[in-house]
Design a protein around this motif. Structure first.
Motif, PDB file in Angstrom:
ATOM      1  N   PRO B  48       0.843  -1.202   0.000  1.00 18.49           N
ATOM      2  CA  PRO B  48       0.000   0.000   0.000  1.00 18.49           C
ATOM      3  C   PRO B  48       0.871   1.243   0.000  1.00 18.49           C
ATOM      4  N   PRO B  49       0.355   2.410  -0.398  1.00 17.94           N
ATOM      5  CA  PRO B  49       1.123   3.657  -0.317  1.00 17.94           C
ATOM      6  C   PRO B  49       1.590   3.860   1.123  1.00 17.94           C
ATOM      7  N   VAL B  60     -10.733  -9.160  -1.983  1.00 20.62           N
ATOM      8  CA  VAL B  60     -11.935  -9.067  -2.817  1.00 20.62           C
ATOM      9  C   VAL B  60     -11.652  -9.779  -4.140  1.00 20.62           C
ATOM     10  N   GLY B  61     -12.696 -10.282  -4.738  1.00 24.52           N
ATOM     11  CA  GLY B  61     -12.501 -10.998  -6.011  1.00 24.52           C
ATOM     12  C   GLY B  61     -13.756 -10.959  -6.857  1.00 24.52           C
ATOM     13  N   ASN B 118      -2.313  -5.188  -5.239  1.00 24.99           N
ATOM     14  CA  ASN B 118      -1.952  -6.595  -5.482  1.00 24.99           C
ATOM     15  C   ASN B 118      -3.008  -7.320  -6.332  1.00 24.99           C
ATOM     16  N   VAL B 119      -3.506  -6.608  -7.357  1.00 24.79           N
ATOM     17  CA  VAL B 119      -4.538  -7.213  -8.208  1.00 24.79           C
ATOM     18  C   VAL B 119      -3.910  -8.268  -9.112  1.00 24.79           C
ATOM     19  N   LYS B 120      -4.535  -9.433  -9.121  1.00 20.01           N
ATOM     20  CA  LYS B 120      -4.032 -10.522  -9.982  1.00 20.01           C
ATOM     21  C   LYS B 120      -5.182 -11.109 -10.787  1.00 20.01           C
ATOM     22  N   VAL B 139     -12.410 -16.087 -16.073  1.00 21.98           N
ATOM     23  CA  VAL B 139     -11.368 -15.184 -15.584  1.00 21.98           C
ATOM     24  C   VAL B 139     -11.716 -14.810 -14.141  1.00 21.98           C
ATOM     25  N   TYR B 140     -10.731 -14.919 -13.272  1.00 24.63           N
ATOM     26  CA  TYR B 140     -10.914 -14.575 -11.863  1.00 24.63           C
ATOM     27  C   TYR B 140      -9.958 -13.423 -11.556  1.00 24.63           C
ATOM     28  N   ALA B 141     -10.503 -12.313 -11.067  1.00 29.85           N
ATOM     29  CA  ALA B 141      -9.666 -11.180 -10.660  1.00 29.85           C
ATOM     30  C   ALA B 141      -9.761 -11.060  -9.144  1.00 29.85           C
ATOM     31  N   TYR B 142      -8.612 -10.902  -8.478  1.00 28.85           N
ATOM     32  CA  TYR B 142      -8.662 -10.758  -7.020  1.00 28.85           C
ATOM     33  C   TYR B 142      -7.558  -9.819  -6.555  1.00 28.85           C
ATOM     34  N   GLY B 143      -7.757  -9.217  -5.407  1.00 28.27           N
ATOM     35  CA  GLY B 143      -6.769  -8.273  -4.890  1.00 28.27           C
ATOM     36  C   GLY B 143      -7.098  -7.938  -3.432  1.00 28.27           C
ATOM     37  N   THR B 144      -6.317  -7.024  -2.873  1.00 31.29           N
ATOM     38  CA  THR B 144      -6.537  -6.617  -1.485  1.00 31.29           C
ATOM     39  C   THR B 144      -7.158  -5.223  -1.466  1.00 31.29           C
TER      40      THR B 144
END
Lengths: 280, 148
Positions: B48-49, B60-61, B118-120, B139-144
């Motif tokens: 994070p900044p 989240v995803g 951290n989007v993947k 397609v699965y997108a997930y991140g914090t």
């Protein structure tokens, strides 16, 4: 530190070209490819297959089990029909200048199929269903001479060789793609263009048969009568014509009428009573 | 043979008409929602900044499955023979990726987050190896997701 998500311009990852444009270019390439494969191998088969000696062809048929040719034992009545067919076949054959090594075997099949065919090894099969449709002997002679012409020109082995090589090649082209849709498309294109070769053989056999009829009877009257009778029953569409292995009946009738111009006319021969009784 | 051809042409035609309509509508909807959620930032950075005071962080995803149509499948099959970019699949994957990110963002917005780090992205084929089926891609997108 400043964070931002910039707007990504459209059209970077996705082509803006109309999908049909790419599709038609690919389809055209496939048509050309399949056409080249079919034409190339067909011409090769037409050249190479007749080089197989006729006795080798006969041997292959014997070895691959021609059980279907040894049909059920025929009754006395049917034997008479078979004998009649044999005699007619020999009479026509005498006018057709078959190569010396070639021998014909005429079979009579007691089935309802409206069909007759010539196959590998000089075998000709006439079904009872077809005989029943025949208005007179001349129409039958046309069909028999047509089948004999197929044998004379080695059409069965050319067609088998062509079917095998083209089939293999198209399967290989289709094997490049794992999509069954493309495989189906290749099949449709392939069988359509193969049929045009088959129609060429049929027209060739028709022309040869007319010559044999002229030599045997002195005229070709009645040669088109079977096609006329069958034509009245069904008329295939233009599209079906492309996939048909035989030329359309009306084209065959027209070719026969063209041939019969400027030659002597005569009357048709009826069937012997014994044959009519056995067939109906 | 004629029946085969008719069925085949119908499938291709239906695939083209409906597939193209669906794709057009989907892209319109994607653009509209991307605009709507653009205040929520998403990055692939892992940290994070440094100056951000974080009160809550959460995984989240968003996932999406999109099926190809018969026309795309045929066009891709033709491409298989001649080689080159499979444009009919490119738009499919693009739609799936952007839709998955949007769904992930929707979840983050629901928790009141300002940023996702951290989007993947994960891509998988649903019908892998099943040659006779119309393919579908997941397609699965997930991140914090981070909240002040």
């Amino acid at each position: 530190m400043r964070y931002e998500n910039r707007q990504i311009p459209e059209g970077i990852n996705v082509s803006t070209e109309h999908p049909l444009k790419e599709f038609s270019a690919l389809l055209l390439s496939l048509v050309v490819l399949v056409g080249a494969v079919v034409v190339g191998l067909s011409v090769l088969a037409a050249y190479a297959a007749p080089l197989v000696p006729f006795h080798v062809e006969q041997k292959i048929v014997e070895q691959t089990g021609s059980d279907w040719l040894q049909a059920d034992p025929l009754s006395v009545e049917q034997q008479a029909v078979k004998q009649y067919l044999k005699t007619l076949g020999s009479a026509l054959e005498a006018n057709m200048e078959l190569p010396e090594a070639m021998t014909l075997t005429v079979h009579y099949s007691d089935s309802e199929l409206v069909n007759a065919f010539a196959t590998l090894g000089g075998h000709i099969v006439i079904h009872r269903g077809l005989l029943r449709e025949m208005p007179h002997e001349n129409a039958l002679a046309m069909v028999m001479a047509h089948e004999i012409a197929h044998i004379k020109y080695r059409h069965p082995i050319v067609a088998s060789g062509r079917g095998l090589t083209v089939g293999l090649a198209l399967a290989a082209v289709g094997g490049f793609t794992d999509s069954s849709a493309t495989g189906l498309l290749i099949n449709i294109l392939g069988s359509g263009s193969m049929s045009s070769f088959s129609r060429g053989q049929e027209s060739e056999a028709d022309a040869e048969a007319l010559k044999a009829l002229l030599a045997h009877y002195g005229h070709v009257n009645g040669a088109a009568d079977l096609f006329k009778a069958l034509h009245d029953r069904t008329e295939p569409s233009k599209l079906l014509e492309f996939f048909g292995t035989h030329p359309a009946d009306r084209k065959r009738i027209a070719a026969i009428e063209q041939f019969s111009l400027n030659i002597s006319q005569g009357s048709t021969q009826p069937f012997p009573e014994s044959v009519l009784k056995a067939v109906h | 043979m004629l029946l085969n051809l008719t069925i085949f042409l119908c499938l291709v035609f239906l695939g083209y008409v409906f597939g193209r309509h669906a794709e057009k509508k989907h892209f319109e909807s994607i653009l509209e929602r991307e605009n709507q959620y653009k205040a929520l930032l998403a990055f692939s950075a892992r940290f994070p900044p440094a100056d951000m005071a974080i009160s809550e962080s959460k995984l989240v995803g968003g996932t999406v499955v999109i099926s190809i149509d018969y026309f795309k499948r045929l066009a891709a099959g033709l491409r298989n023979i001649f080689g080159g970019p499979v444009t009919s699949y490119e738009s499919l994957i693009e739609r799936a990726r952007r839709e998955a990110i949007l769904r992930m963002k929707e979840e983050a917005i629901a928790m009141g987050a300002e940023m996702i780090i951290n989007v993947k992205l994960e891509t998988s084929s649903i019908t892998k190896g099943a040659g006779d089926q119309v393919g579908a891609v997941e397609v699965y997108a997930y991140g914090t997701a981070l909240k002040h």
